[in-house]
Each structure stands twice: as structure tokens, then as C-alpha cells.
Design a protein around this motif. Structure first.
Motif, PDB file in Angstrom:
ATOM      1  N   LEU A  21       0.886  -1.132  -0.055  1.00  0.00           N
ATOM      2  CA  LEU A  21      -0.018   0.071   0.106  1.00  0.00           C
ATOM      3  C   LEU A  21       1.205   1.158  -0.181  1.00  0.00           C
ATOM      4  O   LEU A  21       0.483   2.090  -0.713  1.00  0.00           O
ATOM      5  CB  LEU A  21      -1.051   0.117   1.081  1.00  0.00           C
ATOM      6  N   ARG A  22       1.954   1.184   0.874  1.00  0.00           N
ATOM      7  CA  ARG A  22       2.713   2.419   1.024  1.00  0.00           C
ATOM      8  C   ARG A  22       3.650   2.690  -0.562  1.00  0.00           C
ATOM      9  O   ARG A  22       3.639   3.819  -0.906  1.00  0.00           O
ATOM     10  CB  ARG A  22       3.813   2.238   2.162  1.00  0.00           C
ATOM     11  N   ARG A  23       3.853   1.741  -1.032  1.00  0.00           N
ATOM     12  CA  ARG A  23       4.541   1.794  -2.261  1.00  0.00           C
ATOM     13  C   ARG A  23       3.745   2.202  -3.374  1.00  0.00           C
ATOM     14  O   ARG A  23       4.053   3.149  -4.135  1.00  0.00           O
ATOM     15  CB  ARG A  23       4.955   0.349  -2.805  1.00  0.00           C
ATOM     16  N   ILE A  24       2.558   1.685  -3.238  1.00  0.00           N
ATOM     17  CA  ILE A  24       1.609   2.223  -4.445  1.00  0.00           C
ATOM     18  C   ILE A  24       1.203   3.602  -4.161  1.00  0.00           C
ATOM     19  O   ILE A  24       1.316   4.363  -5.265  1.00  0.00           O
ATOM     20  CB  ILE A  24       0.317   1.370  -4.373  1.00  0.00           C
ATOM     21  N   LEU A  25       1.025   3.837  -2.969  1.00  0.00           N
ATOM     22  CA  LEU A  25       0.718   5.396  -2.730  1.00  0.00           C
ATOM     23  C   LEU A  25       1.930   6.183  -3.175  1.00  0.00           C
ATOM     24  O   LEU A  25       1.788   7.296  -3.877  1.00  0.00           O
ATOM     25  CB  LEU A  25       0.548   5.633  -1.242  1.00  0.00           C
ATOM     26  N   GLY A  70      -0.455  15.314  -0.627  1.00  0.00           N
ATOM     27  CA  GLY A  70      -1.306  14.324   0.407  1.00  0.00           C
ATOM     28  C   GLY A  70      -1.072  13.026   0.261  1.00  0.00           C
ATOM     29  O   GLY A  70      -0.668  12.230   1.399  1.00  0.00           O
ATOM     30  N   VAL A  71      -0.959  12.471  -1.031  1.00  0.00           N
ATOM     31  CA  VAL A  71      -0.688  11.156  -1.103  1.00  0.00           C
ATOM     32  C   VAL A  71       0.522  10.829  -0.619  1.00  0.00           C
ATOM     33  O   VAL A  71       0.791   9.651   0.027  1.00  0.00           O
ATOM     34  CB  VAL A  71      -1.027  10.852  -2.485  1.00  0.00           C
ATOM     35  N   GLY A  72       1.440  11.627  -1.001  1.00  0.00           N
ATOM     36  CA  GLY A  72       3.040  11.486  -0.636  1.00  0.00           C
ATOM     37  C   GLY A  72       3.253  11.345   0.982  1.00  0.00           C
ATOM     38  O   GLY A  72       3.748  10.586   1.598  1.00  0.00           O
ATOM     39  N   LEU A  73       2.494  12.269   1.715  1.00  0.00           N
ATOM     40  CA  LEU A  73       2.170  12.153   2.982  1.00  0.00           C
ATOM     41  C   LEU A  73       1.788  10.808   3.608  1.00  0.00           C
ATOM     42  O   LEU A  73       2.108  10.345   4.672  1.00  0.00           O
ATOM     43  CB  LEU A  73       1.505  13.346   3.581  1.00  0.00           C
ATOM     44  N   LEU A  74       0.652  10.414   3.126  1.00  0.00           N
ATOM     45  CA  LEU A  74       0.093   9.095   3.551  1.00  0.00           C
ATOM     46  C   LEU A  74       1.116   8.033   3.064  1.00  0.00           C
ATOM     47  O   LEU A  74       1.237   7.165   4.047  1.00  0.00           O
ATOM     48  CB  LEU A  74      -1.169   8.740   2.735  1.00  0.00           C
ATOM     49  N   ALA A  75       1.844   8.138   2.083  1.00  0.00           N
ATOM     50  CA  ALA A  75       2.731   6.986   1.689  1.00  0.00           C
ATOM     51  C   ALA A  75       4.009   7.059   2.881  1.00  0.00           C
ATOM     52  O   ALA A  75       4.553   5.961   2.915  1.00  0.00           O
ATOM     53  CB  ALA A  75       3.525   7.292   0.282  1.00  0.00           C
ATOM     54  N   SER A  76       4.163   8.355   3.238  1.00  0.00           N
ATOM     55  CA  SER A  76       5.294   8.161   4.472  1.00  0.00           C
ATOM     56  C   SER A  76       4.938   7.938   5.725  1.00  0.00           C
ATOM     57  O   SER A  76       5.973   7.555   6.654  1.00  0.00           O
ATOM     58  CB  SER A  76       5.673   9.850   4.407  1.00  0.00           C
ATOM     59  N   ARG A  77       3.888   7.548   5.918  1.00  0.00           N
ATOM     60  CA  ARG A  77       3.264   7.025   7.485  1.00  0.00           C
ATOM     61  C   ARG A  77       3.472   5.461   7.571  1.00  0.00           C
ATOM     62  O   ARG A  77       3.541   4.613   6.428  1.00  0.00           O
ATOM     63  CB  ARG A  77       1.920   7.468   7.481  1.00  0.00           C
ATOM     64  N   SER A  78       3.927   5.160   8.519  1.00  0.00           N
ATOM     65  CA  SER A  78       4.140   3.715   8.720  1.00  0.00           C
ATOM     66  C   SER A  78       2.963   2.933   8.505  1.00  0.00           C
ATOM     67  O   SER A  78       3.064   1.710   7.679  1.00  0.00           O
ATOM     68  CB  SER A  78       4.658   3.292   9.855  1.00  0.00           C
TER      69      SER A  78
END
Length: 140
Positions: A21-25, A70-78
Motif C-alpha cells: 500500500l505504501r509503495r503504491i501510494l 497529500g498522497v505522498g504524506l500518506l505514503a510516508s506513514r508507517s
């Protein structure tokens, strides 16, 4: 024998859903940011090539830059929270639908290249929404 490095997954296993999920984001954010900057920095030439108003290109670029951040910020979350990820998915679906509907209802009158581009750009947006949805459903 497993030749993976400590802490990594063996080559024959998919990464956990959370990492997917983080990689896709992150990929979605990167793509949006690249196109947003291109739209913002070259709005005139892009508008002429697509046969649309320069203001539309600027607004699309600004929206994409904000959404991409915003999507980049989400991707940075564990562990990206589900509700904001669902919002990203909904925005992607809405963007793709609006792109196609704008052509079908004649809201835009782009050049042939613009028509093709509007349809083609909806494809990765839809793919990212589907991948994000699948990864969100399967994460632990």
C-alpha cells in the motif's frame, strides 16, 4: 538457500500488504507530482497541444500537486490510515470519471491529441485506485 538480506523478504514472496500500500501510494504521488509540475511549468504549450484552455491546465496542475502532496504524506506513514486512503481512491475514481464524462457531454472541446490524452490519463488514475483499494483490503 535464501540469499535475502537481513530484514528483507525472500525473493519469491510478495511484500506485506502494508508495504505494498505504501509503495503504491508513493508511486501515485510521484506520478502526480511529475505531471503537476509539467502542467504548471508548461501550461501554455500543454494547453495548445491538447486544445484546451491554459487555465484548465493550470487548475489541473495545482489540484494534482496538492493531491500528490497529500498522497505522498500518506505514503510516508508507517500505517496509512484507512479513511484518507479511501478518500484518495474516491478522488482518483472521480477524476477518471470526470475526465471521460467531460468528453462525453461536450464540456471540453480538445484537439484529437487532447481527447486521446484525456482518455489515456484516466487509465493510470483508475489503475492506482484499484491497486490502492486491493492493498487496503488485504493489509493486516
Amino acid at each position: 538457500m535464501d540469499h535475502s538480506t537481513p530484514g528483507s523478504l525472500p525473493a519469491n514472496r510478495r511484500p506485506p500488504a502494508q508495504a505494498r500500500l505504501r509503495r503504491i501510494l508513493a508511486m501515485d504521488a510521484a506520478g502526480m507530482t511529475v505531471f503537476a509540475l509539467a502542467y504548471l511549468l508548461a501550461a501554455g504549450p500543454v494547453a495548445r497541444a491538447l486544445g484546451v484552455a491554459e487555465q484548465l491546465v493550470l487548475v489541473a496542475g495545482a489540484l494534482m500537486l496538492a493531491i500528490g502532496a497529500g498522497v505522498g504524506l500518506l505514503a510516508s506513514r508507517s500505517r496509512p490510515p484507512a479513511v484518507p486512503v479511501r478518500l484518495v481512491i474516491a478522488i482518483g475514481i472521480a477524476w477518471a470519471l470526470a475526465s471521460v464524462v467531460s468528453l462525453a457531454l461536450g464540456w471540453l472541446h480538445p484537439s484529437t491529441a487532447g481527447t486521446v490524452w484525456i482518455i489515456l490519463q484516466a487509465v493510470p488514475v483508475t489503475v492506482f485506485a484499484a491497486l490502492q483499494s486491493a492493498a487496503l483490503r488485504t493489509r493486516a
